[in-house]
Design a protein around this motif. Structure first.
Motif, PDB file in Angstrom:
ATOM      1  N   HIS A  38      -1.252  -9.062  -8.975  1.00  0.00           N
ATOM      2  CA  HIS A  38      -0.376  -8.031  -8.410  1.00  0.00           C
ATOM      3  C   HIS A  38       1.094  -8.440  -8.401  1.00  0.00           C
ATOM      4  O   HIS A  38       1.931  -7.709  -7.865  1.00  0.00           O
ATOM      5  CB  HIS A  38      -0.797  -7.720  -6.961  1.00  0.00           C
ATOM      6  N   LEU A  94       3.692  -6.013  -9.785  1.00  0.00           N
ATOM      7  CA  LEU A  94       3.825  -4.840  -8.922  1.00  0.00           C
ATOM      8  C   LEU A  94       4.629  -5.178  -7.669  1.00  0.00           C
ATOM      9  O   LEU A  94       5.556  -4.443  -7.287  1.00  0.00           O
ATOM     10  CB  LEU A  94       2.438  -4.328  -8.536  1.00  0.00           C
ATOM     11  N   SER A  95       4.295  -6.294  -7.009  1.00  0.00           N
ATOM     12  CA  SER A  95       4.993  -6.641  -5.764  1.00  0.00           C
ATOM     13  C   SER A  95       6.446  -7.022  -6.037  1.00  0.00           C
ATOM     14  O   SER A  95       7.335  -6.709  -5.235  1.00  0.00           O
ATOM     15  CB  SER A  95       4.263  -7.759  -5.018  1.00  0.00           C
ATOM     16  N   GLN A  99      -4.400   3.064  -4.966  1.00  0.00           N
ATOM     17  CA  GLN A  99      -5.362   1.966  -4.888  1.00  0.00           C
ATOM     18  C   GLN A  99      -6.541   2.283  -3.977  1.00  0.00           C
ATOM     19  O   GLN A  99      -7.356   1.407  -3.668  1.00  0.00           O
ATOM     20  CB  GLN A  99      -4.655   0.704  -4.385  1.00  0.00           C
ATOM     21  N   ALA A 115       0.832  -6.286  -1.058  1.00  0.00           N
ATOM     22  CA  ALA A 115       0.037  -7.014  -2.050  1.00  0.00           C
ATOM     23  C   ALA A 115      -1.160  -7.686  -1.399  1.00  0.00           C
ATOM     24  O   ALA A 115      -2.266  -7.702  -1.961  1.00  0.00           O
ATOM     25  CB  ALA A 115       0.907  -8.050  -2.755  1.00  0.00           C
ATOM     26  N   LEU A 172      -3.868  -5.121  -0.712  1.00  0.00           N
ATOM     27  CA  LEU A 172      -4.596  -4.762  -1.935  1.00  0.00           C
ATOM     28  C   LEU A 172      -5.656  -5.811  -2.260  1.00  0.00           C
ATOM     29  O   LEU A 172      -6.786  -5.471  -2.647  1.00  0.00           O
ATOM     30  CB  LEU A 172      -3.632  -4.624  -3.110  1.00  0.00           C
ATOM     31  N   THR A 173      -5.313  -7.075  -2.107  1.00  0.00           N
ATOM     32  CA  THR A 173      -6.264  -8.147  -2.405  1.00  0.00           C
ATOM     33  C   THR A 173      -7.450  -8.119  -1.449  1.00  0.00           C
ATOM     34  O   THR A 173      -8.607  -8.264  -1.867  1.00  0.00           O
ATOM     35  CB  THR A 173      -5.557  -9.514  -2.348  1.00  0.00           C
TER      36      THR A 173
END
Length: 481
Positions: free
Chosen positions: A41, A44-45, A76, A146, A149-150
């Motif tokens: 990511h 993106l971050s 997401q 981020a 998302l993880t």
């Protein structure tokens, strides 16, 4: 018989070893998984952080910043509730089931006025830009997103019962955005809260902050010609100066760890007009919210006395108010173990050159902090007492909460400085942000994996709260949009 017993014993030992090995592997896999997913990511971050840095939107005006975060989260698979607690830029994004633990991660996004700065190691503002991310909230917001998302991906892939939430919290800088969210009950079903902050070192030491209350004191006088008819005027600016003088004398007679600061936001319109209106903006900080009312009452008395002595009128508006942060050593230790898994930060030759130039603009103390970005500070249960304030404090008195700091700035950099804006707008800031993302994500995953840690955190939290009854410092006022 002996042979059978020996085989049985060997089988038992093998089974125990296998389970132990699986547990160790699972622990290692969590760290490896987080490192890989956060890396996935990074583009993106980085882009999100750069956009937030470019936009540099101040409190309650984080429209682009908040929207950009919401779009990513919705894409997401998060459910995003927008405009919560009567704040258009506040949101709560959730993924997963409430059948298991509910773990929240905070994401700030607001910039500071008057600190425009290029991503250069020398002072240089950006033409046409007034604000800057001198407290690194662009990294805070993007890094926390981020991490969320993880954790979401981990929950999904491992079919874990639980919910991860990302709270988009506007207006930390003087707007008390989180206080309104607490007042709205948005944390009432959360088990633990994790957050972080940009800084000049990597540390998870439990920390407290100062409780804080702020207000604008507005004085109303009588306008008149300052030379031709001064006797007919009553100066609102005189009242402001009288209040400031009394408050400055008051400093000698307050607890040593109390902080009082102000700016004159309006002092009149022209020197030859006796000012009909003047305004001064005050911050008052002290370690315990329980001590604020008595100190605040004294501040109000100086305003009333100033108005009486200058024959003016005064009123005031509470702008914000936050509690001190309640530390949680249980969660801080979880964060430390997570951060220690990934280690410190290494600068590239270009980043080191940037840091060397920027360090020449810092105080002499910065020399002693050279290389701090490479290390994780040793963990200790000793509470670090910060003289800053944050609306995270109000959350911490309602839910077990812990935060940490990573080196997003050149070590020795002060927050709310142009140097913080500069480093936060380039790869030095991004590297610290990625360490924060990994630390947040792995901390949350370990809490999902070990619910007993959540119970330990709650037990510690109840012990620290004791019989204190939380009440908001802002009363029932609406957000100052």
């Amino acid at each position: 018989m002996k042979t059978t017993l020996s085989y049985t014993l060997l089988a038992l030992l093998a089974t125990l070893f296998l389970h132990s090995g699986v547990a160790i592997a699972a622990k290692q896999t969590s760290g490896s998984y987080v490192a890989q997913d956060v890396t996935r990511h990074q583009a993106l971050s980085n882009e999100l952080a750069q956009n937030l840095w470019d936009w540099a939107e101040t409190r309650f005006h984080e429209k682009k910043s908040s929207h950009a975060m919401q779009v990513i989260l919705a894409e997401q698979g998060f459910k995003v509730d927008v405009g919560v607690a009567d704040m258009p830029t506040a949101f709560v994004a959730s993924y997963g089931s409430k059948d298991g633990p509910v773990i929240a991660i905070l994401a700030e996004m607001d910039a500071l006025p008057g600190l425009s700065q290029q991503a250069q190691p020398y002072k240089q503002s950006i033409d046409g830009k007034e604000a800057g991310h001198a407290c690194g909230h662009h990294l805070f917001g993007a890094g926390s997103l981020a991490a969320a998302l993880t954790v979401k991906n981990w929950l999904q892939q491992n079919n874990i019962q639980g919910q991860i939430r990302l709270y988009g919290t506007p207006a930390e800088e003087g707007g008390s955005g989180k206080v309104y969210m607490v007042r709205e009950g948005l944390f009432s079903d959360v088990d633990t809260v994790l957050h972080w902050h940009p800084g000049g070192q990597n540390t998870t030491q439990p920390m407290s902050t100062l409780a804080n209350k702020t207000a604008k004191f507005r004085f109303h006088g009588i306008a008149s010609h300052a030379a031709a008819a001064p006797e007919q005027g009553r100066s609102a600016l005189d009242a402001v100066e009288a209040m400031n003088y009394m408050v400055n004398m008051m400093r000698e007679h307050v607890p040593a760890d109390t902080r009082i600061h102000y700016i004159i936001t309006h002092g009149g319109d022209a020197p030859n007009i006796v000012p009909e209106f003047a305004e001064v903006y005050y911050y008052l900080r002290t370690p315990s919210a329980a001590d604020l009312p008595a100190l605040w009452s004294r501040l109000e008395k100086t305003a009333q006395a100033a108005a009486m002595g200058t024959e003016t009128q005064v009123d005031w508006e509470i702008m914000s108010g936050v509690w001190s942060t309640l530390p949680n050593a249980t969660l801080a230790k979880v964060a430390h173990d997570a951060m220690d898994t990934f280690g410190g930060i290494k600068y590239s030759p270009q980043e080191q050159a940037f840091a060397d130039v920027l360090r020449t603009t810092l105080s002499k103390r910065a020399v002693k902090q050279i290389g701090n970005e490479q290390n994780i500070m040793p963990y200790t249960d000793d509470i670090y007492h910060s003289t800053a304030s944050t609306d995270v404090g109000d959350i911490s008195w309602n839910v077990p909460t812990a935060g940490f700091v990573t080196a997003t700035w050149v070590p020795g950099t002060a927050p709310h400085s142009w140097q913080a804006v500069a480093a936060g707008g380039m790869s030095i800031g991004y590297k610290g942000m990625h360490l924060a993302s990994k630390t947040l994500a792995l901390s949350a995953i370990r809490l999902f994996e070990q619910p007993d840690l959540i119970q330990q955190a709650k037990t510690e939290w109840r012990g620290r709260v004791g019989d204190v009854q939380y009440q908001s410092q802002i009363g029932d006022r609406s957000p100052i949009l």
